[in-house]
Design an enzyme around this catalytic site. Structure first.
Site, short mmCIF file in Angstrom:
data_model
loop_
_atom_site.label_atom_id
_atom_site.label_comp_id
_atom_site.label_asym_id
_atom_site.label_seq_id
_atom_site.Cartn_x
_atom_site.Cartn_y
_atom_site.Cartn_z
N HIS A 95 5.76 -4.89 8.48
CA HIS A 95 4.37 -4.97 8.00
C HIS A 95 4.25 -6.04 6.91
CE1 HIS A 95 3.36 -1.29 10.14
NE2 HIS A 95 4.34 -0.65 9.54
N LYS A 149 -1.71 4.65 9.53
CA LYS A 149 -2.12 3.36 10.10
C LYS A 149 -2.81 3.50 11.45
CE LYS A 149 1.47 0.78 7.71
NZ LYS A 149 2.29 1.91 7.20
N SER A 206 7.13 4.98 6.56
CA SER A 206 6.57 3.64 6.71
C SER A 206 5.93 3.20 5.40
CB SER A 206 5.51 3.66 7.82
OG SER A 206 5.08 2.36 8.07
C1 LIG Z 1 6.62 7.05 14.08
C2 LIG Z 1 7.15 6.12 13.03
C3 LIG Z 1 6.69 4.80 12.95
C4 LIG Z 1 7.16 3.94 11.97
N1 LIG Z 1 6.83 2.62 12.01
C5 LIG Z 1 7.30 1.78 11.07
C6 LIG Z 1 7.02 0.39 11.13
O1 LIG Z 1 6.46 -0.13 12.09
N2 LIG Z 1 7.41 -0.39 10.08
C7 LIG Z 1 8.07 0.13 9.01
O2 LIG Z 1 8.31 -0.61 8.07
N3 LIG Z 1 8.44 1.42 8.98
C8 LIG Z 1 8.09 2.25 9.99
N4 LIG Z 1 8.47 3.56 9.99
C9 LIG Z 1 9.36 4.02 8.92
C10 LIG Z 1 10.81 3.63 9.16
O3 LIG Z 1 11.19 3.89 10.48
C11 LIG Z 1 11.68 4.39 8.19
O4 LIG Z 1 11.19 4.17 6.89
C12 LIG Z 1 13.14 3.97 8.22
O5 LIG Z 1 13.62 3.90 9.53
C13 LIG Z 1 13.96 4.97 7.43
O6 LIG Z 1 15.29 4.58 7.47
P1 LIG Z 1 16.41 5.39 6.70
O7 LIG Z 1 17.66 4.60 6.83
O8 LIG Z 1 15.93 5.70 5.33
O9 LIG Z 1 16.51 6.78 7.48
P2 LIG Z 1 17.27 7.09 8.86
O10 LIG Z 1 17.12 6.00 9.82
O11 LIG Z 1 16.86 8.45 9.30
O12 LIG Z 1 18.79 7.10 8.43
C14 LIG Z 1 19.35 8.19 7.73
C15 LIG Z 1 20.70 8.49 8.32
O13 LIG Z 1 21.33 9.50 7.55
C16 LIG Z 1 22.06 10.32 8.42
N5 LIG Z 1 22.32 11.61 7.77
C17 LIG Z 1 21.41 12.60 7.50
N6 LIG Z 1 22.03 13.66 6.94
C18 LIG Z 1 23.34 13.34 6.84
C19 LIG Z 1 24.49 14.02 6.36
N7 LIG Z 1 24.42 15.27 5.86
N8 LIG Z 1 25.69 13.40 6.41
C20 LIG Z 1 25.80 12.15 6.92
N9 LIG Z 1 24.74 11.46 7.41
C21 LIG Z 1 23.53 12.04 7.36
C22 LIG Z 1 21.16 10.44 9.63
O14 LIG Z 1 21.86 10.86 10.78
C23 LIG Z 1 20.60 9.03 9.75
O15 LIG Z 1 21.37 8.23 10.60
C24 LIG Z 1 8.06 4.43 11.00
C25 LIG Z 1 8.55 5.74 11.09
C26 LIG Z 1 8.13 6.56 12.12
C27 LIG Z 1 8.73 7.92 12.28
#
Ligand SMILES: Cc1cc2nc3c(=O)[nH]c(=O)nc-3n(C[C@H](O)[C@H](O)[C@H](O)COP(=O)(O)OP(=O)(O)OC[C@H]3O[C@@H](n4cnc5c(N)ncnc54)[C@H](O)[C@@H]3O)c2cc1C
Length: 481
Positions: A49, A249, A337
């Site tokens: 975005h 959005k 997001s």
């Molecule tokens: C429907 C939807 C649409 C979206 N669209 C957008 C977009 O277009 N643009 C944008 O900027 N953002 C978007 N987002 C937001 C974006 O996808 C997230 O902000 C981002 O992917 C989060 O990443 P993360 O690494 O924080 O979490 P995650 O990808 O969930 O990574 C966390 C990891 O931690 C691991 N974990 C959890 N607990 C443990 C544990 N106890 N021990 C070891 N590992 C563990 C999990 O398995 C996972 O792999 C969207 C989200 C959704 C759901």
């Protein structure tokens, strides 16, 4: 003993690992799933975005705008596909028009390049926008990416530079004694000076392991999508958003980096962070909202539906901070997001907060691990022939829809991440992403995985533990009936 343990291998953990890989310290990434990028990062709209939407002065606004800028250089450095295709946010009635003008002001406050366009200009750029459109907000810096591709590239680069990754390692407990954290997984115990909690939907659970003072609640909202096959390039050129509401959005149209189109997401509150069910009502809602904005939507090209869960918190902004009562425990929570767009800037903030205290030494032998981006079938014919001469497996097509060769699949299995599952291979090199959705190639992928990993075909997983695709070999003497 590690200097830093990062919990989670989504986009947040991967960017943090990437930045910390430059320093001469011991870093370990722990991931509960069998493959990386299998949480929120695998199922979203995949948009970088531009940043006009988050509330001015929030962390979301600041980090989205900075993250969007950072993607250009980082994707170039690692050789990852990324395109700035721009976006149009559309207003169809008076109320939406007023709202869109406010968004334009907000974009100015957030220092994002935006333009207000009238019906004629909008329909000249995107002819399938409905005649009823009144006003549009154009943001040229909006980009698209395959989220798992950038995660794979960041982690491969981090591993190449000495970061360790342990998948299938769920963190189940953390204790702190005399400034050292003892991090327990089901398999082992690890010791570290710092913990970075980047565990997405489960961030509060990890934080609760070290403090009773978690000052936010987690809320989960599901977003469902349709995926349209490649080959409908004349439908849209850019990302199309409706005017946002207090629910978010809204339902979007998103061209993907590999030529598909996403329609969605919905926004439904769910109790369970694993509730990724796709429902008839959800899919109906998507069509209804798309038809409000667009003509000629190629629904006949739909090849799949899926859903993802947003990790929202009651604090409503990103939470990126060291715990007050547990020094050296940094939580990166509520990364909903625009978490994908903000991820490089989130990681930079974490890096800076560590460095401020630590003055970490730099590695003298840091080198960038560039993605090969093989995509054999898209190379000039002379090069394809040269590669096939080197390795005949580059001449054997396994996925007919996406033209992926056996050589590319074997490279993925033997690469730094050591991919083990059918979904892992799909995310790395795309077999199963096309029209037949793996109907033709999945048995062949299972065969290749089993052969290369020297295990039985019945041991091969779709994604996580327990997701074995084959249960028993048929036609074997003495096999189960
Ligand atoms: C429907 C939807 C649409 C979206 N669209 C957008 C977009 O277009 N643009 C944008 O900027 N953002 C978007 N987002 C937001 C974006 O996808 C997230 O902000 C981002 O992917 C989060 O990443 P993360 O690494 O924080 O979490 P995650 O990808 O969930 O990574 C966390 C990891 O931690 C691991 N974990 C959890 N607990 C443990 C544990 N106890 N021990 C070891 N590992 C563990 C999990 O398995 C996972 O792999 C969207 C989200 C959704 C759901």
């Amino acid at each position: 003993m590690y200097d830093v343990i990062i919990i989670g291998s989504g986009i947040t953990g991967a960017f943090i690992a990437h930045f910390l890989a430059k320093y001469d310290i011991k870093v370990l990434v722990l991931e509960k799933d069998v493959e990386v990028s299998d949480g929120v990062t695998k199922a979203n709209s995949a948009i970088i975005h531009s940043g006009y939407d988050p509330k001015p002065n929030s962390l979301k606004a600041k980090l989205n705008v900075l993250g969007n800028k950072m993607y250009g250089d980082i994707t170039k450095e690692l050789n990852v596909n990324f395109k700035r295709i721009g976006s149009y946010t559309l207003a169809f009635d008076k109320e939406e028009e007023v709202q869109l003008k406010k968004l334009y002001q907000q974009g100015n406050k957030n220092k994002v390049e935006t333009y207000l366009l009238g019906k004629k200009e909008l329909r000249a750029k995107e002819p399938n926008i409905k005649e009823t459109v009144r006003l549009g907000l154009y943001a040229p810096t909006t980009g698209i990416i395959a989220p798992w591709e950038i995660v794979y590239a960041l982690l491969e680069n981090a591993i190449y530079n000495g970061v360790e990754l342990k998948t299938n390692h769920e963190v189940i407990d953390i204790k702190k004694e005399k400034n050292i954290f003892c991090v327990k997984t089901k398999e082992n115990t690890y010791y570290t000076r710092y913990v970075i909690n980047a565990s997405g939907l489960f961030a509060h659970k990890i934080t609760q392991m070290v403090t009773n003072d978690v000052d936010y609640e987690m809320r989960y909202t599901r977003g469902q999508y349709y995926v349209i096959d490649r080959g409908y390039d004349d439908y849209v050129n850019s990302v199309i958003y409706p005017t946002p509401t207090n629910k978010g959005k809204g339902v979007l149209i998103v061209p993907t980096i590999h030529g598909n189109i996403l329609l969605g997401p919905t926004s439904e509150i769910v109790d369970n962070p694993n509730d990724t069910e796709v429902t008839k009502d959800g899919l109906h809602y998507i069509k209804e909202h798309i038809d409000y904005m667009m003509n000629h939507t190629p629904y006949k090209g739909i090849i799949r539906s899926f859903s993802g869960i947003r990790p929202k918190t009651s604090r409503e902004d990103f939470i990126i901070e060291e715990l007050k009562d547990v020094k050296h425990f940094i939580q990166v929570a509520g990364i909903e997001s625009p978490g994908l767009a903000s991820a490089p800037a989130i990681a930079k903030m974490v890096e800076d907060s560590l460095l401020k205290k630590e003055q970490l030494p730099m590695k003298s032998d840091y080198r960038v691990y560039k993605q090969k981006n093989l995509k054999i079938s898209e190379k000039p014919i002379d090069e394809i022939n040269r590669l096939i001469k080197q390795n005949p497996k580059y001449g054997k097509i396994i996925c007919r829809c996406e033209s992926i060769t056996e050589g590319e699949i074997i490279d993925a299995i033997k690469g730094p991440l050591g991919i083990k599952t059918v979904d892992g291979i799909k995310r790395k090199v795309r077999p199963g992403s096309g029209r037949c959705q793996g109907g033709f190639c999945q048995p062949l992928i299972i065969e290749i995985l089993a052969r290369e990993l020297k295990v039985r075909k019945t041991d091969i997983l779709l994604n996580n533990v327990g997701s074995n695709i084959l249960i028993v070999e048929t036609k074997q003497s003495g096999g189960e009936k």
